[in-house]
Design a protein around this motif. Structure first.
Motif, mmCIF file in Angstrom:
data_model
loop_
_atom_site.group_PDB
_atom_site.id
_atom_site.type_symbol
_atom_site.label_atom_id
_atom_site.label_comp_id
_atom_site.label_asym_id
_atom_site.label_seq_id
_atom_site.Cartn_x
_atom_site.Cartn_y
_atom_site.Cartn_z
ATOM 1 N N ILE A 70 0.847 -1.197 0.000
ATOM 2 C CA ILE A 70 0.000 0.000 0.000
ATOM 3 C C ILE A 70 0.881 1.245 0.000
ATOM 4 N N LYS A 79 -5.760 5.098 -4.815
ATOM 5 C CA LYS A 79 -7.182 5.037 -4.470
ATOM 6 C C LYS A 79 -7.337 4.611 -3.019
ATOM 7 N N PHE A 80 -8.360 5.181 -2.357
ATOM 8 C CA PHE A 80 -8.618 4.861 -0.957
ATOM 9 C C PHE A 80 -9.741 3.841 -0.819
ATOM 10 N N LYS A 121 -11.790 1.582 2.722
ATOM 11 C CA LYS A 121 -11.893 1.484 4.181
ATOM 12 C C LYS A 121 -12.013 0.036 4.624
ATOM 13 N N ARG A 172 -8.247 3.680 6.937
ATOM 14 C CA ARG A 172 -8.349 4.255 5.591
ATOM 15 C C ARG A 172 -7.038 3.940 4.892
ATOM 16 N N VAL A 173 -7.142 3.171 3.823
ATOM 17 C CA VAL A 173 -5.958 2.646 3.155
ATOM 18 C C VAL A 173 -5.869 3.221 1.746
ATOM 19 N N GLN A 174 -4.682 3.730 1.383
ATOM 20 C CA GLN A 174 -4.447 4.191 0.017
ATOM 21 C C GLN A 174 -3.569 3.168 -0.678
ATOM 22 N N GLN A 175 -4.073 2.683 -1.806
ATOM 23 C CA GLN A 175 -3.342 1.705 -2.604
ATOM 24 C C GLN A 175 -3.468 2.118 -4.063
ATOM 25 N N ILE A 194 -1.648 4.548 5.153
ATOM 26 C CA ILE A 194 -2.760 4.077 5.976
ATOM 27 C C ILE A 194 -3.005 5.055 7.114
#
Length: 132
Positions: A21, A58-59, A61, A52-55, A24
């Protein structure tokens, strides 16, 4: 190439997520924690809330109901009591759980475990919010 970090989200039942990722944000007991790659090592307890994760820019939850997070060597491990990706939450079931908890709290019977009903209500509201 942008730096990434490994995120592993694990519950007693299964591995919920295990991928690279970008970023976070986690609901720590003392406030939200934003974790970027190469963050200083830390261990913290988590409260009921959403990761809340950005990968890949794009985010998404993940609803968690407490647990612990460890950050070390660009790896984040979340050991959660429960964890559920927002796109997999059954909102109708969560709303029904919320109504049951509210009814229990509204009933002033001595047989009601108030603390347990309050936690159930928090978890249901968290799942509903994460799914939005």
């Amino acid at each position: 190439m942008a730096k990434t970090q490994r995120l592993d989200i694990v519950t007693p039942e299964k591995v919920v997520f295990s991928e690279e990722i970008d970023f976070i944000v986690a609901p720590g007991v003392d406030g939200e924690l934003g974790i970027l790659p190469e963050h200083a090592p830390l261990v913290t307890a988590l409260k009921v809330g959403s990761l809340r994760v950005q990968q890949n820019g794009k985010f998404f939850k993940v609803a968690v109901s407490g647990g612990f997070m460890e950050v070390k060597n660009s790896r984040v491990v979340v050991l959660a009591d429960t964890a559920e990706r927002a796109d997999q939450i059954d909102v109708e079931r969560a709303q029904a759980a919320k109504q049951r908890a509210e009814q229990r709290l509204g009933n002033k019977s001595a047989e009601i475990d108030v603390a347990r009903a309050e936690i159930a209500l928090q978890k249901a509201i968290n799942r509903i919010k994460a799914a939005e």
